[in-house]
Design an enzyme around this catalytic site. Structure first.
Site, PDB file in Angstrom:
ATOM      1  N   PRO A  24       0.690  -1.041  -0.020  1.00 56.33           N
ATOM      2  CG  PRO A  24      -0.661  -1.620   1.592  1.00 56.33           C
ATOM      3  CD  PRO A  24       0.653  -1.967   1.258  1.00 56.33           C
ATOM      4  CD  GLU A  25       4.115   2.702  -3.708  1.00 60.08           C
ATOM      5  OE1 GLU A  25       4.405   3.744  -4.046  1.00 60.08           O
ATOM      6  OE2 GLU A  25       4.237   1.553  -4.209  1.00 60.08           O
ATOM      7  CE  LYS A  75       5.098   4.318   2.073  1.00 61.54           C
ATOM      8  NZ  LYS A  75       5.946   3.492   1.501  1.00 61.54           N
TER       9      LYS A  75
END
Ligand SMILES: [Zn+2]
Length: 276
Positions: free
Chosen positions: A2-3, A59
């Site tokens: 996940p970015e 993030k």
């Protein structure tokens, strides 16, 4: 992994569906995911409260919590959530409806409900829940996370901030883009996409970047984030399909080059991103 775009999707999910629901129970028994807290610590701190707001920088997600005595009572601790390499947020409504957001589901499509992937759970008094589901178990949940250690969010950074943060020192520009203390939210795929869009070598030393290159990097950062957010994540980038041996640049057909930069597997166009 996940970015920024995937984490923002998870944040919006929490903001839209998990706020203002009283927390009746907390499963914080995974001692690795809740470190440095001890199991039970988050449960004691959060039970009886509700989530009041959902924020994000880079993030990292952090959630304001309410007091335990109604809206007039002082708020509780902030609950920090980091999705790590494979985390997803799963919110179940009072009616049993399920919504998910975070790491793209394509990598772990089988057995989405595997119980051992649930690393942290808030059970709401209405019967629903918020779960951190994380196959690789590299996510983190903690109270009062240190947001100050992060640089400005990549979606918010101004051109002047970007220039100042990017160009100091002699490190390779790819490594600098990944440095969350400088600019927060760019991971491996987004960094390669930004460098490719800007036609800058990932190996270029930041102090050797021309003014035109810095400007191109900033514009690429903004357009890559907009595109990835619109399409659902960093995995939708233009060079994703070329990230393999034998892959060719989708712009000019030149062979893609590969190497480790900043400790991460890096792909770039051997012609347009050659180090000059
Ligand atoms: Zn090319």
């Amino acid at each position: 992994m996940p970015e920024l775009p995937e984490v923002e999707i998870a944040r919006r999910l929490i903001a839209g569906q998990a706020l203002h629901r009283r927390i009746a129970d907390v499963d914080d028994s995974d001692s690795y995911v809740v470190r440095p807290h001890a199991p039970g610590e988050l449960r004691n701190a959060l039970t009886g409260r509700s989530l009041a707001a959902a924020h994000r920088r880079g993030k990292t997600i952090w959630l304001d919590t309410s007091g335990t005595g109604g809206t007039a009572a002082p708020g509780g601790p902030e609950l920090g959530i980091h999705l790590g390499m494979s985390g997803r947020i799963v919110v179940t409504g009072p009616d049993g409806s399920v919504a998910e957001g975070g790491d793209p589901p394509y990598r772990y499509p089988a057995r989405p409900g595997r119980a051992e992937w649930s690393r942290f759970t808030l059970t709401f008094a209405d019967g629903g829940s918020l779960v951190l589901r994380d196959p690789r178990r590299l996510g983190r949940v903690r109270l009062n996370p240190d947001i100050g250690a992060l640089g400005p969010d990549a979606a918010q950074v101004t051109p002047a901030e970007f220039r100042a943060l990017i160009t100091k020192g002699t490190i390779a520009v790819k490594a600098r883009l990944l440095d969350q203390s400088k600019i927060a939210g760019i991971g491996n795929l987004l960094a390669d996409e930004i460098l490719w869009q800007a036609r800058v070598s990932p190996l270029a030393r930041v102090n050797a970047l021309s003014s035109a290159q810095v400007n191109r990097l900033y514009r690429a950062l903004k357009s890559v984030l907009e595109s990835a957010s619109a399409k659902g994540g960093a995995h939708t980038g233009a060079i994703i399909a070329a990230r393999h041996p034998g892959g060719t640049c989708p712009r000019d057909g030149a062979p893609m080059a590969h190497g480790m930069v900043g400790g991460r597997s890096t792909w770039w166009c051997s012609r347009e991103q050659a180090l000059r």
